[in-house]
Design a protein around this motif. Structure first.
Motif, PDB file in Angstrom:
ATOM      1  N   ARG A  87       0.810  -1.226   0.000  1.00  0.00           N
ATOM      2  CA  ARG A  87       0.000   0.000   0.000  1.00  0.00           C
ATOM      3  C   ARG A  87       0.844   1.277   0.000  1.00  0.00           C
ATOM      4  O   ARG A  87       0.313   2.370  -0.170  1.00  0.00           O
ATOM      5  N   TYR A  88       2.158   1.140   0.236  1.00  0.00           N
ATOM      6  CA  TYR A  88       3.006   2.311   0.438  1.00  0.00           C
ATOM      7  C   TYR A  88       4.208   2.313  -0.503  1.00  0.00           C
ATOM      8  O   TYR A  88       4.682   1.259  -0.926  1.00  0.00           O
ATOM      9  N   ASP A  89       4.679   3.513  -0.791  1.00  0.00           N
ATOM     10  CA  ASP A  89       5.877   3.664  -1.609  1.00  0.00           C
ATOM     11  C   ASP A  89       7.132   3.555  -0.750  1.00  0.00           C
ATOM     12  O   ASP A  89       8.221   3.300  -1.264  1.00  0.00           O
ATOM     13  N   GLY A  90       6.993   3.760   0.554  1.00  0.00           N
ATOM     14  CA  GLY A  90       8.102   3.651   1.482  1.00  0.00           C
ATOM     15  C   GLY A  90       7.605   3.380   2.883  1.00  0.00           C
ATOM     16  O   GLY A  90       6.507   3.811   3.248  1.00  0.00           O
ATOM     17  N   ILE A  91       8.416   2.651   3.662  1.00  0.00           N
ATOM     18  CA  ILE A  91       8.058   2.298   5.032  1.00  0.00           C
ATOM     19  C   ILE A  91       9.276   2.559   5.907  1.00  0.00           C
ATOM     20  O   ILE A  91      10.359   2.014   5.647  1.00  0.00           O
ATOM     21  N   PHE A  92       9.092   3.368   6.970  1.00  0.00           N
ATOM     22  CA  PHE A  92      10.217   3.773   7.801  1.00  0.00           C
ATOM     23  C   PHE A  92       9.868   3.688   9.281  1.00  0.00           C
ATOM     24  O   PHE A  92       8.839   4.203   9.710  1.00  0.00           O
ATOM     25  N   PHE A  93      10.756   3.059  10.034  1.00  0.00           N
ATOM     26  CA  PHE A  93      10.583   2.883  11.469  1.00  0.00           C
ATOM     27  C   PHE A  93      11.331   3.985  12.204  1.00  0.00           C
ATOM     28  O   PHE A  93      12.517   4.213  11.969  1.00  0.00           O
ATOM     29  N   ILE A  94      10.617   4.657  13.098  1.00  0.00           N
ATOM     30  CA  ILE A  94      11.157   5.752  13.897  1.00  0.00           C
ATOM     31  C   ILE A  94      11.650   5.190  15.226  1.00  0.00           C
ATOM     32  O   ILE A  94      11.068   4.250  15.763  1.00  0.00           O
ATOM     33  N   GLY A  95      12.692   5.807  15.762  1.00  0.00           N
ATOM     34  CA  GLY A  95      13.278   5.340  17.019  1.00  0.00           C
ATOM     35  C   GLY A  95      12.588   5.906  18.245  1.00  0.00           C
ATOM     36  O   GLY A  95      11.453   6.372  18.196  1.00  0.00           O
ATOM     37  N   GLY A  96      13.316   5.885  19.322  1.00  0.00           N
ATOM     38  CA  GLY A  96      12.798   6.298  20.621  1.00  0.00           C
ATOM     39  C   GLY A  96      12.909   5.145  21.587  1.00  0.00           C
ATOM     40  O   GLY A  96      13.046   3.985  21.188  1.00  0.00           O
ATOM     41  N   SER A  97      12.844   5.454  22.859  1.00  0.00           N
ATOM     42  CA  SER A  97      13.051   4.420  23.869  1.00  0.00           C
ATOM     43  C   SER A  97      11.995   3.315  23.847  1.00  0.00           C
ATOM     44  O   SER A  97      12.229   2.226  24.350  1.00  0.00           O
ATOM     45  N   GLY A  98      10.855   3.552  23.242  1.00  0.00           N
ATOM     46  CA  GLY A  98       9.817   2.530  23.169  1.00  0.00           C
ATOM     47  C   GLY A  98       9.875   1.662  21.924  1.00  0.00           C
ATOM     48  O   GLY A  98       9.134   0.686  21.810  1.00  0.00           O
ATOM     49  N   ALA A  99      10.753   1.973  20.984  1.00  0.00           N
ATOM     50  CA  ALA A  99      10.762   1.266  19.700  1.00  0.00           C
ATOM     51  C   ALA A  99      10.993  -0.230  19.848  1.00  0.00           C
ATOM     52  O   ALA A  99      10.246  -1.031  19.281  1.00  0.00           O
ATOM     53  N   LEU A 100      12.008  -0.621  20.593  1.00  0.00           N
ATOM     54  CA  LEU A 100      12.279  -2.052  20.707  1.00  0.00           C
ATOM     55  C   LEU A 100      11.184  -2.772  21.483  1.00  0.00           C
ATOM     56  O   LEU A 100      10.789  -3.882  21.120  1.00  0.00           O
ATOM     57  N   GLU A 101      10.660  -2.143  22.515  1.00  0.00           N
ATOM     58  CA  GLU A 101       9.603  -2.767  23.313  1.00  0.00           C
ATOM     59  C   GLU A 101       8.311  -2.948  22.513  1.00  0.00           C
ATOM     60  O   GLU A 101       7.639  -3.971  22.619  1.00  0.00           O
ATOM     61  N   HIS A 102       7.964  -1.954  21.703  1.00  0.00           N
ATOM     62  CA  HIS A 102       6.680  -1.986  21.012  1.00  0.00           C
ATOM     63  C   HIS A 102       6.739  -2.484  19.567  1.00  0.00           C
ATOM     64  O   HIS A 102       5.720  -2.902  19.023  1.00  0.00           O
ATOM     65  N   LEU A 103       7.915  -2.408  18.940  1.00  0.00           N
ATOM     66  CA  LEU A 103       7.978  -2.679  17.504  1.00  0.00           C
ATOM     67  C   LEU A 103       8.906  -3.824  17.104  1.00  0.00           C
ATOM     68  O   LEU A 103       8.882  -4.246  15.957  1.00  0.00           O
ATOM     69  N   ASP A 104       9.738  -4.304  18.008  1.00  0.00           N
ATOM     70  CA  ASP A 104      10.673  -5.374  17.679  1.00  0.00           C
ATOM     71  C   ASP A 104       9.964  -6.708  17.870  1.00  0.00           C
ATOM     72  O   ASP A 104      10.110  -7.381  18.877  1.00  0.00           O
ATOM     73  N   ASN A 105       9.153  -7.062  16.838  1.00  0.00           N
ATOM     74  CA  ASN A 105       8.305  -8.242  16.946  1.00  0.00           C
ATOM     75  C   ASN A 105       7.973  -8.805  15.560  1.00  0.00           C
ATOM     76  O   ASN A 105       8.314  -8.217  14.539  1.00  0.00           O
ATOM     77  N   GLN A 106       7.304  -9.924  15.529  1.00  0.00           N
ATOM     78  CA  GLN A 106       6.993 -10.613  14.277  1.00  0.00           C
ATOM     79  C   GLN A 106       6.106  -9.784  13.347  1.00  0.00           C
ATOM     80  O   GLN A 106       6.241  -9.870  12.130  1.00  0.00           O
ATOM     81  N   THR A 107       5.212  -8.983  13.900  1.00  0.00           N
ATOM     82  CA  THR A 107       4.359  -8.130  13.066  1.00  0.00           C
ATOM     83  C   THR A 107       5.211  -7.137  12.278  1.00  0.00           C
ATOM     84  O   THR A 107       5.038  -6.977  11.068  1.00  0.00           O
ATOM     85  N   SER A 108       6.141  -6.499  12.969  1.00  0.00           N
ATOM     86  CA  SER A 108       7.045  -5.556  12.297  1.00  0.00           C
ATOM     87  C   SER A 108       7.940  -6.277  11.304  1.00  0.00           C
ATOM     88  O   SER A 108       8.151  -5.800  10.183  1.00  0.00           O
ATOM     89  N   TYR A 109       8.483  -7.432  11.706  1.00  0.00           N
ATOM     90  CA  TYR A 109       9.375  -8.173  10.816  1.00  0.00           C
ATOM     91  C   TYR A 109       8.675  -8.525   9.509  1.00  0.00           C
ATOM     92  O   TYR A 109       9.257  -8.417   8.433  1.00  0.00           O
TER      93      TYR A 109
END
Length: 179
Positions: A64-86
């Motif tokens: 659906r997108y021309d580009g996909i970018f993950f933003i950092g911050g102290s919550g990134a690994l806790e909330h985004l480092d998972n199978q859904t993101s992968y």
């Protein structure tokens, strides 16, 4: 039709500069920005800024997108480092989409297996990035922003503007390729 980019933030503790500066640059360039997170509602930044989440990460698709970018911050690994993101990252990789991450989030790309034999950068104030990149066969380049084909990575807030400009350049030229 305008290009469309997905910016992925943690629902709690995303980095507001890494989100806000590229988002403004993209919108100023006529690119539509959609904000995704691990849940719907109002996401909270590390400095109490808030942003409304447009789409839940689990219900979006890379095509659906021309580009996909993950933003950092102290919550990134806790909330985004998972199978859904992968899965989203791996789908973007398979579709040869422009994608990337800033700050601590390049680690998520490494864990997803899409940086193998590629050059990348990221936040390393904990001195763990070299070991993580070595584990996933990523060449660590100590530069503010690194572009390797269709992948754009950046070190953090100080590189937010340059990160946004690299995304715009990649979307406008469209001549990136896998190396």
């Amino acid at each position: 039709m305008a290009k469309q980019v997905l910016l992925v933030i943690a629902y709690q503790e995303y980095q507001p500069i890494e989100y806000g500066i590229p988002k403004k640059s993209l919108e100023d360039a006529g690119i539509m920005v959609v904000t995704a997170s691990d849940k719907l509602g109002t996401a909270l930044a590390t400095d109490d800024h808030k942003v409304l989440v447009d789409v839940e990460l689990s219900s979006t698709q890379a095509d659906r997108y021309d580009g996909i970018f993950f933003i950092g911050g102290s919550g990134a690994l806790e909330h985004l480092d998972n199978q859904t993101s992968y899965k989203l990252i791996q789908d973007a990789y398979k579709l040869n989409k422009l994608f990337g991450a800033i700050c601590i989030s390049p680690r998520i790309l490494a864990h997803a297996g899409v940086l193998r034999n590629r050059k990348a950068t990221g936040w390393d104030e904990d001195n763990q990035l070299t070991a993580i990149f070595n584990k996933y066969q990523v060449t660590y380049v100590k530069e503010p922003v690194v572009v390797d084909g269709n992948i754009i990575t950046a070190v953090g807030p100080k590189a937010a503007f340059e990160f946004g400009q690299a995304i715009i350049a990649g979307l406008k030229t469209g001549n990136y390729h896998r190396t």
